[in-house]
Scaffold this active site. Structure first.
Site, PDB file in Angstrom:
ATOM      1  N   ARG A 243      -0.200   1.686   2.354  1.00  0.00           N
ATOM      2  CA  ARG A 243      -1.352   2.600   2.212  1.00  0.00           C
ATOM      3  C   ARG A 243      -0.855   4.043   2.163  1.00  0.00           C
ATOM      4  NH1 ARG A 243      -3.826   2.728   8.403  1.00  0.00           N
ATOM      5  NH2 ARG A 243      -2.405   4.371   9.123  1.00  0.00           N
ATOM      6  N   GLY A 244      -1.807   4.954   2.058  1.00  0.00           N
ATOM      7  CA  GLY A 244      -1.536   6.388   2.194  1.00  0.00           C
ATOM      8  C   GLY A 244      -0.473   6.908   1.237  1.00  0.00           C
ATOM      9  N   ILE A 245       0.371   7.760   1.765  1.00  0.00           N
ATOM     10  CA  ILE A 245       1.380   8.427   0.938  1.00  0.00           C
ATOM     11  C   ILE A 245       2.357   7.401   0.359  1.00  0.00           C
ATOM     12  CG2 ILE A 245       3.320  10.054   1.032  1.00  0.00           C
ATOM     13  CD1 ILE A 245       1.692  11.665   3.126  1.00  0.00           C
ATOM     14  N   GLY A 315       6.205   6.185   8.827  1.00  0.00           N
ATOM     15  CA  GLY A 315       6.220   7.129   9.934  1.00  0.00           C
ATOM     16  C   GLY A 315       4.953   7.005  10.742  1.00  0.00           C
ATOM     17  N   LYS A 320       1.070  13.613  22.208  1.00  0.00           N
ATOM     18  CA  LYS A 320       0.814  13.979  23.616  1.00  0.00           C
ATOM     19  C   LYS A 320       1.704  15.181  23.889  1.00  0.00           C
ATOM     20  CE  LYS A 320      -1.670  10.535  25.458  1.00  0.00           C
ATOM     21  NZ  LYS A 320      -2.973  10.782  24.936  1.00  0.00           N
ATOM     22  N   ASN A 372       4.951  21.693  16.661  1.00  0.00           N
ATOM     23  CA  ASN A 372       3.495  21.607  16.769  1.00  0.00           C
ATOM     24  C   ASN A 372       3.101  21.219  18.181  1.00  0.00           C
ATOM     25  OD1 ASN A 372       1.044  21.970  15.575  1.00  0.00           O
ATOM     26  ND2 ASN A 372       1.035  20.037  14.449  1.00  0.00           N
ATOM     27  N   TYR A 378       7.137  13.724  17.544  1.00  0.00           N
ATOM     28  CA  TYR A 378       7.027  13.695  16.072  1.00  0.00           C
ATOM     29  C   TYR A 378       7.872  14.818  15.452  1.00  0.00           C
ATOM     30  CZ  TYR A 378       4.630  13.501  11.499  1.00  0.00           C
ATOM     31  OH  TYR A 378       4.329  13.396  10.161  1.00  0.00           O
ATOM     32  N   THR A 413      -5.031  11.796   4.248  1.00  0.00           N
ATOM     33  CA  THR A 413      -4.771  10.356   4.421  1.00  0.00           C
ATOM     34  C   THR A 413      -5.470   9.880   5.696  1.00  0.00           C
ATOM     35  OG1 THR A 413      -2.824  10.655   5.824  1.00  0.00           O
ATOM     36  CG2 THR A 413      -2.427  10.546   3.447  1.00  0.00           C
TER      37      THR A 413
HETATM   38  P1  NAD Z   1      -0.141   6.261   7.179  1.00  0.00           P
HETATM   39  O1  NAD Z   1      -0.286   6.004   8.627  1.00  0.00           O
HETATM   40  O2  NAD Z   1      -1.352   6.240   6.327  1.00  0.00           O
HETATM   41  O3  NAD Z   1       0.956   5.280   6.542  1.00  0.00           O
HETATM   42  C1  NAD Z   1       2.174   5.011   7.184  1.00  0.00           C
HETATM   43  C2  NAD Z   1       2.593   3.604   6.835  1.00  0.00           C
HETATM   44  O4  NAD Z   1       3.831   3.352   7.512  1.00  0.00           O
HETATM   45  C3  NAD Z   1       1.590   2.565   7.303  1.00  0.00           C
HETATM   46  O5  NAD Z   1       1.273   1.689   6.262  1.00  0.00           O
HETATM   47  C4  NAD Z   1       2.304   1.876   8.440  1.00  0.00           C
HETATM   48  O6  NAD Z   1       1.940   0.517   8.603  1.00  0.00           O
HETATM   49  C5  NAD Z   1       3.760   2.034   8.018  1.00  0.00           C
HETATM   50  N1  NAD Z   1       4.649   1.855   9.163  1.00  0.00           N
HETATM   51  C6  NAD Z   1       4.509   2.362  10.407  1.00  0.00           C
HETATM   52  N2  NAD Z   1       5.476   1.909  11.212  1.00  0.00           N
HETATM   53  C7  NAD Z   1       6.254   1.093  10.471  1.00  0.00           C
HETATM   54  C8  NAD Z   1       7.388   0.301  10.755  1.00  0.00           C
HETATM   55  N3  NAD Z   1       7.919   0.274  11.972  1.00  0.00           N
HETATM   56  N4  NAD Z   1       7.939  -0.430   9.761  1.00  0.00           N
HETATM   57  C9  NAD Z   1       7.396  -0.412   8.526  1.00  0.00           C
HETATM   58  N5  NAD Z   1       6.310   0.307   8.206  1.00  0.00           N
HETATM   59  C10 NAD Z   1       5.737   1.054   9.163  1.00  0.00           C
HETATM   60  O7  NAD Z   1       0.597   7.674   7.094  1.00  0.00           O
HETATM   61  P2  NAD Z   1       0.745   8.699   5.858  1.00  0.00           P
HETATM   62  O8  NAD Z   1      -0.140   9.853   6.136  1.00  0.00           O
HETATM   63  O9  NAD Z   1       0.657   8.002   4.569  1.00  0.00           O
HETATM   64  O10 NAD Z   1       2.237   9.214   6.133  1.00  0.00           O
HETATM   65  C11 NAD Z   1       3.374   8.770   5.412  1.00  0.00           C
HETATM   66  C12 NAD Z   1       4.563   9.623   5.816  1.00  0.00           C
HETATM   67  O11 NAD Z   1       4.275  10.996   5.580  1.00  0.00           O
HETATM   68  C13 NAD Z   1       4.896   9.528   7.311  1.00  0.00           C
HETATM   69  O12 NAD Z   1       6.293   9.554   7.476  1.00  0.00           O
HETATM   70  C14 NAD Z   1       4.278  10.775   7.883  1.00  0.00           C
HETATM   71  O13 NAD Z   1       4.889  11.168   9.070  1.00  0.00           O
HETATM   72  C15 NAD Z   1       4.507  11.749   6.751  1.00  0.00           C
HETATM   73  N6  NAD Z   1       3.618  12.911   6.780  1.00  0.00           N
HETATM   74  C16 NAD Z   1       2.285  12.768   6.559  1.00  0.00           C
HETATM   75  C17 NAD Z   1       1.484  13.905   6.569  1.00  0.00           C
HETATM   76  C18 NAD Z   1       0.016  13.847   6.310  1.00  0.00           C
HETATM   77  O14 NAD Z   1      -0.621  14.905   6.292  1.00  0.00           O
HETATM   78  N7  NAD Z   1      -0.573  12.697   6.088  1.00  0.00           N
HETATM   79  C19 NAD Z   1       2.043  15.162   6.816  1.00  0.00           C
HETATM   80  C20 NAD Z   1       3.410  15.245   7.043  1.00  0.00           C
HETATM   81  C21 NAD Z   1       4.196  14.114   6.991  1.00  0.00           C
END
Ligand code: NAD
Length: 472
Positions: A243-245, A315, A320, A372, A378, A413
């Protein structure tokens, strides 16, 4: 995640009310649409400081954009060299005579600053931008190409470093969805700036502003390169892709021609298979922190003839403040966001299942740059992603493997949807584009690094944050 403020501000009534009370109106950003064959459409004004060396590269790339028309300022510094570079590539650079009352609009202003050798010569940037910067179109682009400061003698180094401040200020001044970015090219590596130049001029970089991309000499030769399917024949693995990114990254790499392996935890298997099926890809259910995960990934890579592109996207956040942070939450975030990546890299490199000429791309965060409140675990993990890039770049270069990371800001997301309302609104607005980014914006930056054309771009951290005020 929908952005109610953005929708309201852009409605007919909202536009009037928001401008009357001086509230920012986020400009709907132009993004790449399938079938676009011209990375930029519209008038491009090209300028240069004396003795600059990237003009041939600029025009060689503009020639690849059928819907771009090159212009050169009348009587500008280096205008003869600009016209010569246009002629050498069988293009015409139309002369533009600026007048305050004319209605000319430029989709991009491209300035070759590689020739600037001392701070006096920075004036060339003023001479080029001053008469035309207000003529930059909606969702326009400014790209400055400079010389990598660390490779220059002292006077040039000081002046070239100044370009960072110039471009970051442009990012804050230009508004209307426009962006400004800087490419630093080592001497002799100008042609390796092509991929960055195309990316930064195109709608693919909609949410990338005030960034620096560094390029060094590399073996990539673009003569027979298919810019429409840059990843044809390549195999990519994206973690956290259910999902997501991650899903957007997988989709974008597949769009660019790659065979994609999508990986996520077993609990996300249903969504993961949907993504894989849509892309004609391969689903791999695994927790990246499991003891056998690196071996499992390496085996899958071997089956597929080795990996060319490895995207560490998975990720999590467990927020906390340090005083309230339970030990297991600290351990979990560090393990998923960085330690697992280190173990996977080590295994693939040991087994030789990451191909020569491959790509490792990390996903950091502006929290890893700025820190942050409530995110010590994180931010530590995401700053460590930057450490991974810095630490591995030279060793990997011996195998022509590049390593880079993107650092997203506020991206719409489920992860950011879970942030409390007031903090979420602040995250969305506190950037030069006054809006959150889309997952595809991060994906496009990753696809840029993944391209064989980006062979010269290694060791970069590029923020995809609309020039967020955090850590800027
Ligand atoms: P999300 O929670 O929507 O997706 C993360 C995906 O990673 C999920 O599908 C989850 O199941 C998977 N995942 C988690 N732990 C895992 C594991 N141990 N093994 C395999 N898969 C695992 O998050 P997102 O917003 O799509 O973020 C994607 C990346 O972008 C992350 O690394 C996040 O830290 C980074 N990020 C996101 C944002 C934002 O604004 N959304 C900003 C900065 C960085």
């Amino acid at each position: 995640m929908s952005d109610f403020y953005h929708a309201l501000a852009n409605s007919a009534v909202g536009k009037k009310v928001f401008s009357a009370i001086n509230l920012p109106i986020p400009t709907p950003l132009e993004r790449f649409t399938l079938g676009d064959t011209s990375f930029i459409k519209g008038a491009v004004l090209v300028g240069a400081a004396e003795n600059s060396t990237a003009l041939d590269t600029i025009f060689a790339n503009l020639k690849l954009a059928p819907a771009a028309q090159a212009h050169v300022l009348a009587n500008a510094i280096a205008s003869e060299s600009i016209e010569a570079a246009a002629t050498a590539t069988h293009q015409t650079a139309h002369t533009y005579m600026p007048a305050p009352e004319d209605r000319a609009k430029f989709k991009a202003l491209v300035f070759d600053a590689t020739g600037i050798s001392n701070t006096q010569e920075l004036k060339a940037a003023w001479a080029f931008f001053h008469p035309v910067i207000r003529k930059l179109d909606k969702c326009g682009r400014i790209v400055v190409i400079g010389r990598t400061p660390e490779t220059c003698a002292l006077e040039q180094r000081i002046a070239q470093r100044g370009l960072v401040g110039l471009v970051k200020s442009f990012g804050k001044e230009i508004k209307n969805g426009a962006t400004a970015n800087l490419i630093y090219a080592d001497e002799g590596a100008e042609s390796q700036a092509s991929s960055a130049l195309q990316f930064l001029l195109s709608p693919k970089s909609a949410y990338v502003s005030a960034q620096v991309v560094r390029v060094r000499p590399a073996k990539f030769d673009g003569k027979k390169f298919d810019w429409q399917q840059p990843l044809a024949g390549k195999t990519a693995l994206v973690t956290g892709a259910a999902r997501g990114i991650g899903a957007a990254i997988a989709e974008t790499l597949a769009r660019d021609g790659a065979k994609v392996v999508v990986l996520d935890i077993p609990a996300m298997s249903e969504d993961l298979h949907k993504v894989a099926n849509k892309l004609n890809g391969v689903a791999l259910s695994a927790d990246i922190t499991a003891d056998d995960a690196p071996a499992l990934i390496s085996e899958k890579a071997k089956e597929l003839g080795g990996l060319d592109i490895l995207v560490h996207n998975a990720g999590v956040t467990r927020d906390k403040t340090m005083g309230g942070m339970k030990e297991h939450l600290w351990d979990m975030v560090i393990d998923i966001n960085i330690a697992a990546e280190e173990r996977i890299n080590a295994k693939l490199l040991e087994d030789g299942t990451l191909n020569k000429g491959g790509r490792i791309i990390g996903v950091s965060s502006i929290s890893g740059i700025a820190g942050n409140m409530g995110q010590t675990n994180y931010s530590t993990s995401k700053a460590a992603v930057i450490g991974m890039v810095d630490g591995m770049v030279e060793e990997l270069a011996k195998q022509d493997i590049t390593i880079n990371a993107v650092a997203p800001g506020f991206i719409e997301t489920q992860m950011t949807g879970a942030i409390p309302f007031a903090i979420r609104e602040a995250g969305r607005r506190l950037n030069s584009l006054n809006q959150g980014g889309q997952p595809v914006d991060v994906a496009e930056a990753i696809a840029f690094f993944a391209s064989p054309a980006s062979q010269g771009a290694t060791g970069n951290i590029v923020r995809v944050c609309g020039q967020s005020l955090l850590g800027a």
